[in-house]
Design a protein around this motif. Structure first.
Motif, PDB file in Angstrom:
ATOM      1  N   ILE A 185       0.870  -1.195   0.000  1.00 41.73           N
ATOM      2  CA  ILE A 185       0.000   0.000   0.000  1.00 41.73           C
ATOM      3  C   ILE A 185       0.900   1.235   0.000  1.00 41.73           C
ATOM      4  N   TYR A 186       0.939   1.915  -1.144  1.00 44.72           N
ATOM      5  CA  TYR A 186       1.826   3.069  -1.291  1.00 44.72           C
ATOM      6  C   TYR A 186       1.091   4.335  -0.845  1.00 44.72           C
ATOM      7  N   PRO A 187       1.626   5.052   0.160  1.00 47.82           N
ATOM      8  CA  PRO A 187       0.933   6.246   0.640  1.00 47.82           C
ATOM      9  C   PRO A 187       0.829   7.330  -0.436  1.00 47.82           C
ATOM     10  N   VAL A 188       1.796   7.377  -1.335  1.00 47.92           N
ATOM     11  CA  VAL A 188       1.738   8.290  -2.480  1.00 47.92           C
ATOM     12  C   VAL A 188       1.923   7.428  -3.719  1.00 47.92           C
ATOM     13  N   GLU A 189       0.910   7.382  -4.562  1.00 45.59           N
ATOM     14  CA  GLU A 189       0.970   6.526  -5.742  1.00 45.59           C
ATOM     15  C   GLU A 189       2.120   6.974  -6.648  1.00 45.59           C
ATOM     16  N   PRO A 190       3.048   6.070  -6.943  1.00 44.35           N
ATOM     17  CA  PRO A 190       4.178   6.477  -7.783  1.00 44.35           C
ATOM     18  C   PRO A 190       3.749   6.731  -9.221  1.00 44.35           C
ATOM     19  N   ASP A 191       4.325   7.750  -9.817  1.00 42.57           N
ATOM     20  CA  ASP A 191       4.069   8.061 -11.223  1.00 42.57           C
ATOM     21  C   ASP A 191       4.823   7.042 -12.083  1.00 42.57           C
ATOM     22  N   LYS A 192       4.120   6.389 -12.998  1.00 37.13           N
ATOM     23  CA  LYS A 192       4.731   5.295 -13.750  1.00 37.13           C
ATOM     24  C   LYS A 192       5.892   5.767 -14.617  1.00 37.13           C
ATOM     25  N   ASP A 193       5.770   6.948 -15.219  1.00 38.95           N
ATOM     26  CA  ASP A 193       6.870   7.451 -16.049  1.00 38.95           C
ATOM     27  C   ASP A 193       8.101   7.718 -15.182  1.00 38.95           C
ATOM     28  N   PHE A 194       7.845   8.244 -13.971  1.00 39.70           N
ATOM     29  CA  PHE A 194       8.949   8.515 -13.060  1.00 39.70           C
ATOM     30  C   PHE A 194       9.634   7.212 -12.651  1.00 39.70           C
ATOM     31  N   CYS A 195       8.831   6.171 -12.385  1.00 35.95           N
ATOM     32  CA  CYS A 195       9.400   4.863 -12.006  1.00 35.95           C
ATOM     33  C   CYS A 195      10.327   4.355 -13.098  1.00 35.95           C
ATOM     34  N   LYS A 196       9.861   4.442 -14.332  1.00 34.75           N
ATOM     35  CA  LYS A 196      10.660   3.927 -15.443  1.00 34.75           C
ATOM     36  C   LYS A 196      11.940   4.731 -15.593  1.00 34.75           C
ATOM     37  N   LEU A 197      11.842   6.035 -15.437  1.00 36.26           N
ATOM     38  CA  LEU A 197      13.017   6.891 -15.548  1.00 36.26           C
ATOM     39  C   LEU A 197      14.001   6.578 -14.420  1.00 36.26           C
ATOM     40  N   SER A 229       4.462  -3.948  -9.298  1.00 30.17           N
ATOM     41  CA  SER A 229       3.698  -4.237  -8.099  1.00 30.17           C
ATOM     42  C   SER A 229       2.428  -3.390  -8.015  1.00 30.17           C
ATOM     43  N   THR A 230       2.529  -2.102  -8.325  1.00 26.05           N
ATOM     44  CA  THR A 230       1.358  -1.256  -8.203  1.00 26.05           C
ATOM     45  C   THR A 230       0.347  -1.515  -9.314  1.00 26.05           C
ATOM     46  N   ASP A 231       0.791  -2.120 -10.422  1.00 23.30           N
ATOM     47  CA  ASP A 231      -0.144  -2.439 -11.497  1.00 23.30           C
ATOM     48  C   ASP A 231      -1.185  -3.449 -11.045  1.00 23.30           C
ATOM     49  N   LYS A 232      -0.835  -4.228 -10.003  1.00 24.02           N
ATOM     50  CA  LYS A 232      -1.757  -5.266  -9.534  1.00 24.02           C
ATOM     51  C   LYS A 232      -2.936  -4.668  -8.793  1.00 24.02           C
ATOM     52  N   LYS A 233      -2.782  -3.424  -8.297  1.00 25.58           N
ATOM     53  CA  LYS A 233      -3.834  -2.880  -7.422  1.00 25.58           C
ATOM     54  C   LYS A 233      -5.050  -2.454  -8.233  1.00 25.58           C
TER      55      LYS A 233
END
Ligand code: SF4
Length: 166
Positions: A140-152, A162-166
């Motif tokens: 459970i992420y308190p602040v949803e990570p931005d997917k573009d930021f994750c990839k960068l 992991s968050t894609d599963k939610k």
């Protein structure tokens, strides 16, 4: 001191390649056979990330003649990546994301393995349970990570898996 630690080697799990991590683990901890032969040993650690460090450590203790090896981890299983600054690998690389505790125990070559529960960790911390990020344990992420930021941030790793599963 039954294991001499080399303080010139840093955190092995954040090193970028497997060969670098394996080399660092071998150089970092040096078991002393005369102290360890036929002993029963408990390893205390703060986490198991990929499991490669723990596995090499257990192997070197067995080679030094240790009879029984038990491991206690002072947090719950690390099942999800961190997007907030700790350089964990993607979920697929985290051993607790793929294996049960018994399977991790067997992979590491241990006689027993115990993790602290999330409830136990929060009780030990003492503050309000909602006051802590626990995402790498409960997803459970308190602040949803931005997917573009994750990839960068994490390059070719499947960072948002992991968050894609939610
Ligand atoms: S508790 Fe949150 S901030 Fe801390 S390592 Fe886990 S995911 Fe990252």
């Amino acid at each position: 001191m039954a294991v001499i630690r080399n303080h010139y080697v840093g955190r092995t799990f954040i090193q970028p390649t497997q060969s670098m991590r394996d080399f660092s683990v071998r150089v970092k901890l040096n078991p002393i056979r005369s102290f360890l032969k036929d002993k029963r040993v408990i390893i205390l650690d703060d986490s198991i990330i990929r499991g490669t460090t723990g596995r090499s450590r257990v192997k070197s203790l067995r080679e030094a003649g240790v009879k029984e090896i038990h491991m206690l981890i002072s947090c719950p299983p690390t099942r999800n990546p961190c997007y907030y600054g700790i350089d964990f690998p993607s979920g697929g690389e985290l051993i607790a994301n793929k294996k049960t505790v018994d399977e991790i125990r067997d992979y590491l070559g241990l006689d027993s393995l115990y993790y602290l529960s999330l409830e136990g960790l929060l009780e030990a911390c003492g503050g309000p349970p909602d006051g802590y990020c626990k995402a790498c344990f409960d997803g459970i992420y308190p602040v949803e990570p931005d997917k573009d930021f994750c990839k960068l941030l994490l390059g070719t790793r499947n960072a948002c898996q992991s968050t894609d599963k939610k």
